[in-house]
Design a protein around this motif. Sequence first.
Motif, PDB file in Angstrom:
ATOM      1  N   GLN A  99      32.705  29.235 114.313  1.00  0.00           N
ATOM      2  CA  GLN A  99      31.319  29.499 113.934  1.00  0.00           C
ATOM      3  C   GLN A  99      31.269  30.258 112.616  1.00  0.00           C
ATOM      4  O   GLN A  99      32.255  30.871 112.193  1.00  0.00           O
ATOM      5  CB  GLN A  99      30.600  30.309 115.030  1.00  0.00           C
ATOM      6  N   SER A 100      30.106  30.216 111.994  1.00  0.00           N
ATOM      7  CA  SER A 100      29.935  30.929 110.728  1.00  0.00           C
ATOM      8  C   SER A 100      28.887  32.019 110.893  1.00  0.00           C
ATOM      9  O   SER A 100      28.059  31.965 111.813  1.00  0.00           O
ATOM     10  CB  SER A 100      29.498  29.956 109.626  1.00  0.00           C
ATOM     11  N   THR A 156      26.861  35.519 108.451  1.00  0.00           N
ATOM     12  CA  THR A 156      26.751  36.330 107.244  1.00  0.00           C
ATOM     13  C   THR A 156      26.415  37.752 107.637  1.00  0.00           C
ATOM     14  O   THR A 156      25.505  37.983 108.442  1.00  0.00           O
ATOM     15  CB  THR A 156      25.659  35.785 106.303  1.00  0.00           C
ATOM     16  N   TYR A 185      36.988  34.783 103.787  1.00  0.00           N
ATOM     17  CA  TYR A 185      35.702  35.438 103.523  1.00  0.00           C
ATOM     18  C   TYR A 185      35.157  35.007 102.155  1.00  0.00           C
ATOM     19  O   TYR A 185      35.920  34.748 101.243  1.00  0.00           O
ATOM     20  CB  TYR A 185      35.847  36.960 103.510  1.00  0.00           C
ATOM     21  N   ASN A 186      33.821  34.975 102.063  1.00  0.00           N
ATOM     22  CA  ASN A 186      33.193  34.807 100.763  1.00  0.00           C
ATOM     23  C   ASN A 186      32.078  35.832 100.640  1.00  0.00           C
ATOM     24  O   ASN A 186      31.589  36.363 101.640  1.00  0.00           O
ATOM     25  CB  ASN A 186      32.641  33.379 100.593  1.00  0.00           C
ATOM     26  N   GLY A 238      30.328  36.572 103.970  1.00  0.00           N
ATOM     27  CA  GLY A 238      30.238  35.382 104.802  1.00  0.00           C
ATOM     28  C   GLY A 238      31.570  34.993 105.406  1.00  0.00           C
ATOM     29  O   GLY A 238      32.619  35.139 104.776  1.00  0.00           O
ATOM     30  N   GLU A 265      32.938  31.576 106.927  1.00  0.00           N
ATOM     31  CA  GLU A 265      32.573  30.160 107.039  1.00  0.00           C
ATOM     32  C   GLU A 265      33.042  29.552 108.353  1.00  0.00           C
ATOM     33  O   GLU A 265      32.346  28.752 108.968  1.00  0.00           O
ATOM     34  CB  GLU A 265      33.154  29.376 105.868  1.00  0.00           C
ATOM     35  N   SER A 266      34.217  29.945 108.807  1.00  0.00           N
ATOM     36  CA  SER A 266      34.783  29.413 110.049  1.00  0.00           C
ATOM     37  C   SER A 266      35.581  30.535 110.708  1.00  0.00           C
ATOM     38  O   SER A 266      36.756  30.733 110.409  1.00  0.00           O
ATOM     39  CB  SER A 266      35.684  28.210 109.754  1.00  0.00           C
TER      40      SER A 266
END
Lengths: 110, 116
Positions: free
Chosen positions: B17-18, B20, B64-65, B77, B79-80
């Motif tokens: 799951q993602s 933020t 991470y982003n 964030g 993402e996965s």
Amino acid sequence: TQLLEQSPQFLSIQEGENLTVYCNSSSVFSSLQWYRQEPGEGPVLLVTVVTGGEVKKLKRLTFQFGDARKDSSLHITAAQPGDTGLYLCHGDTGGFKTIFGAGTRLFVKA
Amino acid sequence: NAGVTQTPKFRVLKTGQSMTLLCAQDMNHEYMYWYRQDPGMGLRLIHYSVGEGTTAKGEVPDGYNVSRLKKQNFLLGLESAAPSQTSVYFCASSYKGSGGIEETQYFGPGTRLLVL
């Protein structure tokens, strides 16, 4: 890789005892900071030391920066239960990649 | 002033799951940071930002982003999500004082993330 090694990792003492926590590195820091963190909260700054050999006092806490600006110590006199927490040292190399030690977890028993 | 705030305070995710994480500061600080804190490992820097629109990698950026579209906000964030990302995440902000000495880093209360 730059490292900040803290010792001891864990300390459990009786109220009224004195203690010293150490923070050591092979790197030179432009400044070094000590933070205290309580459970469920973020770290809070205690002190910043900048000059080699500098000693700062904050009530019962005494902080010293090594002459070569590679190490620091935190000494607590007559520890109290309210001093319980995680003590973290943080080194600033002058860049933006900050370095934290793993911390010393202090428990002061009444 | 609220200082540094983080949302959410706690989250459980399933692998893949993602999500933020949001960090907001009202002190007009230029610099913002995302850390993760794991037992026995202190605070490790994930990403940081030296100003609006700029980001850079820290010590442990993989998986991470981040984005800093507004000066007061710094988003992290996943993402996965993976179980290895189970941790407590702290956001911090600061500014450089005169002489280039970093001033205090102000930390948020943290976000506890559990990835199953």
